[in-house]
Scaffold this motif. Sequence first.
Motif, PDB file in Angstrom:
ATOM      1  N   ARG A 145      43.907  39.484   6.257  1.00 35.77           N
ATOM      2  CA  ARG A 145      45.195  38.926   6.681  1.00 35.77           C
ATOM      3  C   ARG A 145      45.803  39.759   7.806  1.00 35.77           C
ATOM      4  N   THR A 147      49.234  40.376  10.265  1.00 42.24           N
ATOM      5  CA  THR A 147      50.631  40.066  10.603  1.00 42.24           C
ATOM      6  C   THR A 147      51.002  40.732  11.929  1.00 42.24           C
ATOM      7  N   GLN A 190      52.087  33.214  15.467  1.00 46.99           N
ATOM      8  CA  GLN A 190      53.383  32.796  14.935  1.00 46.99           C
ATOM      9  C   GLN A 190      53.352  31.319  14.526  1.00 46.99           C
ATOM     10  N   SER A 193      51.076  30.691  11.535  1.00 48.79           N
ATOM     11  CA  SER A 193      51.703  31.221  10.330  1.00 48.79           C
ATOM     12  C   SER A 193      52.765  30.247   9.811  1.00 48.79           C
ATOM     13  N   GLY A 204      50.223  33.433   5.298  1.00 48.27           N
ATOM     14  CA  GLY A 204      49.159  34.356   5.681  1.00 48.27           C
ATOM     15  C   GLY A 204      48.136  33.725   6.614  1.00 48.27           C
TER      16      GLY A 204
END
Lengths: 514, 170
Positions: A145, A147, A190, A193, A204
């Motif tokens: 994952r 971010t 973005q 997600s 995720g």
Amino acid sequence: MPADPPVTRPIKKLLVANRGEIALRVLRACREEGIATVAVYSEADRDALHVRYADEAYLIGPAPSSESYLSIPNLLDAARTSGADAVHPGYGFLSENAGFAQACANAGLVFVGPPPAAISLLGDKAMARRAMKQAGIPLVPGTDRVTDPEAALAFGAEAGYPVLVKAAGGGGGRGIRVVATPDELAGALQQASQEALQAFGDAGVYLEKYLLPVRHVEIQIMADSHGTVVGLGERECSIQRRHQKIIEEAPSVAVSPELRGRMIAAAVAAARAADYRGAGTVEFLLDRDSRFYFLEVNTRLQVEHPVTELLTGRDLVRDQLRVAAGQPLGYTQDDVSPRGWALECRITAEDPHNSFLPSLGRVRLAQLPSGPGVRVDSSLYDGLEVSPYYDSLLAKVIVWGEDRAQAIARMRRALDEFVLLGVKTNIPFHRYLLDHQDFQAGAISTSFLEGVMEDFGKAATANRDLAAITAAVLAHSGLSPASAAPGQASADGPAARSAWATAYRMRNSGYWKV
Amino acid sequence: MSLEITYHIQVADDTLEVTITPEADDSLLVTINGTTRRITLIPAGDGLTYFLTADGIRRPVYAAADAQSLELLVAGDLFSTARVAEPGPGGQGSVSAGSGPLTLKAPMPGVVKDVLVAQGDHVEQGAPLVVLEAMKMNNQIRSPRAGSVVTLAVTPGQRLNRGDALLTLS
């Protein structure tokens, strides 16, 4: 190996938590096995075939699936009221929802699918990648994952572009973005997600290298609670539009017996690593050098499962029911003997001449193909209202032939027989693909469609001209086509209207006239 | 002596000129886009099925009428057709040849996911305008021709029926 000793629990009455052709498919297997059947339906599906077919049917909510087919409380209510002892989730909807599998177990219902723990593990695509890596199964280069955009950029720089951004909780081709350059990456992260959160309730995402050209080849597995795991051969699903499969076939022209053996071994290892039970599909990408990479495991019956059924002669839903009841599968890898070639075309309510926009409306006439080597799994009937609430799949045409050429000829013939008035379908596009020399030569990859879309657009005018000619000649000759609804004001005169009304009543007097 | 009659048939976005000349043997000579073909059309009797023979090749076509249009299924391709008195603005072209304001309508029911233009924007032909979600898919509605966005009738989140106005181009 499962920790608990297997328990046999015969299934007497089964609720199908789904709609459309797959609900009917499961109900048919139950009928053959002597299992009583329960259908559920939304307000949009009151007249649907699966509702007519089942022994009992329960309304579970309004048309939007979030309030009906995705409502666990409503489904469990229907199960309780009907006295069902088992639930089959079909595909889509709650079929890969570990919470639903657990809720069924808690309510004392047999869930026809893998254990909740296996669904959870394999449903989290990033976790699944880790487990498969440990089991020694080759992976597409990718990440856990992500971010942090910096970490994503680092991966992109190392693996090379293009890369894919994929939803960790996703599946079925949804929530995937192709990123061609580093400057698009932060925005794509973005957006993906946000899309993932909306579609799967999980924001995720992870990254993968985008391999090109590549084939999509998947292995059908079946596992019981007695330690048997069998690979039922491959399906090639390279013909995809926006990551949605359109045509599937088995075997694959690109898979030799030796490669097949290795892919089955990897799929069986994947199933064992996840302590899997029931029907599942291990998806791989296959590159030009016959290297394969693990993609994901779909923890359900696939849309395209009939391809494997026609090739192997097995009934996968029957196998699912046996395994769910705790019985042994009853066959081993050595008993699997594929024969000939099988091909499936997904017929969807989409307008191929207008960007494949959904086509909605009432089916006026549905004549389905039949004859040697042809199977049609469909939810079509005259009068069906194709609504915007659910996916656009109307029917699956599956054919069997002694070899690939015969299978293609049969499919071409079957699609010629397919008559559907009232909604536009992608059948013209299928016919174009089947006639394409690269498809006929088996020279396909997941990017095949990108190269042919424009040519298809150019080839479309011949039928348009014939339609214009027919319309003009009808006007010229004073011939009166049937009008839409009995009683509706029409310039065609009473004779034409009553002929239509009679035909309509005749076709609707028995629901098998589809 | 032959009697030639011209029909204007709208198919999808195009209006086509179809000229019919009856022949002595009950067949018709039909000209479309400069090509003439010998045609017969025989109804099957169910009010839906017709046998169309064009230049010796016979195929079934299926027809159903509603108040506005005639639906025709030809070789798996479904067309919405209508007979029109005069060719549309710009003659045999599509809306791209038209002038004057054009109101774009929702081609299907759905939910507006995104509006990609603002009032006053100039857009080129093919530019994405609105994203409409239907059948779990995001569908981009593109501009049929160049123009300026005069009015914008939708906002994200809005639920639309088929035919609801999306925006008007100058």
